[in-house]
Design a protein around this motif. Sequence first.
Motif, short mmCIF file in Angstrom:
data_model
loop_
_atom_site.label_atom_id
_atom_site.label_comp_id
_atom_site.label_asym_id
_atom_site.label_seq_id
_atom_site.Cartn_x
_atom_site.Cartn_y
_atom_site.Cartn_z
N PRO A 182 0.83 -1.21 0.00
CA PRO A 182 0.00 0.00 0.00
C PRO A 182 0.87 1.26 0.00
O PRO A 182 1.85 1.34 0.73
CB PRO A 182 -0.80 -0.13 1.30
CG PRO A 182 0.03 -1.00 2.18
CD PRO A 182 0.79 -1.92 1.27
N ALA A 183 0.49 2.20 -0.83
CA ALA A 183 1.18 3.48 -0.86
C ALA A 183 0.73 4.31 0.34
O ALA A 183 -0.39 4.14 0.83
CB ALA A 183 0.86 4.22 -2.14
N PRO A 184 1.57 5.20 0.80
CA PRO A 184 1.13 6.10 1.87
C PRO A 184 -0.08 6.91 1.41
O PRO A 184 -0.11 7.41 0.27
CB PRO A 184 2.34 7.01 2.11
CG PRO A 184 3.51 6.28 1.53
CD PRO A 184 2.96 5.44 0.41
N ALA A 185 -1.08 7.04 2.26
CA ALA A 185 -2.31 7.75 1.89
C ALA A 185 -2.03 9.18 1.41
O ALA A 185 -2.63 9.62 0.42
CB ALA A 185 -3.29 7.75 3.06
N PRO A 186 -1.11 9.92 2.04
CA PRO A 186 -0.83 11.27 1.53
C PRO A 186 -0.24 11.27 0.12
O PRO A 186 -0.48 12.22 -0.64
CB PRO A 186 0.17 11.85 2.55
CG PRO A 186 -0.04 11.06 3.79
CD PRO A 186 -0.43 9.69 3.32
N ALA A 187 0.51 10.25 -0.24
CA ALA A 187 1.06 10.17 -1.60
C ALA A 187 -0.08 10.01 -2.60
O ALA A 187 -0.11 10.70 -3.63
CB ALA A 187 2.04 9.01 -1.71
N LEU A 188 -1.02 9.12 -2.32
CA LEU A 188 -2.16 8.93 -3.21
C LEU A 188 -3.00 10.21 -3.28
O LEU A 188 -3.40 10.63 -4.37
CB LEU A 188 -3.02 7.75 -2.74
CG LEU A 188 -4.31 7.51 -3.52
CD1 LEU A 188 -4.04 7.28 -5.00
CD2 LEU A 188 -5.08 6.35 -2.92
#
Length: 194
Positions: A7-13
């Motif tokens: 999973p990508a960091p939520a802020p990156a998405l």
Amino acid sequence: MPLHVPPAPAPALRSVLTALGSPTALREARTPSLRTAQGPATPELPLPVHVLDEITAAGASATRLTGWRFLIRCQERAVAAAETRLTPDGWAFSHFFEGPYIASTERALRQAETMQQPYQPRLLSVPGLYMLTLWLHGDLTADGATGHPAATDLLVPLAPAPPGIAAHRPHRVAELLPVLTHRATPAPLLGQLA
């Protein structure tokens, strides 16, 4: 076997979604295929991007995470990618781009999905050779943002690959690193040969 995409960091998405929703970011992007795409653009397949700065005779030095890359899909195909980077304020959108690595990444991911063993996909850049690989990490529970290539992990060079290295041919890290080490080692100067 399905790939286990970390999973990508939520802020990156969120930063990529914000950039996709920004007419200014899209207009200034050097990605004609993204600017002219029909239909909604969706970020998919977040892959951590690691850089291998130095290859020694003993193998890979530590890798470092430089960002997360998202393939941007419009309808049935990826038309571009978005890259994020870590700043002192957290994850931020960096840029959109297109080019041969987009289709090559998709092809390598499809190829990896047909393998018997499951892997965690990552991208590994070798700047000294102008090379990008799909790094198939064998530890599915590992944090995608950390680690270094294990001897049994696979590296799939993406096209365009350096001369003499076949694109889309999976190599065990233990087999490919000696080749990369030889390639990345500068030749001695003529005056130093004596």
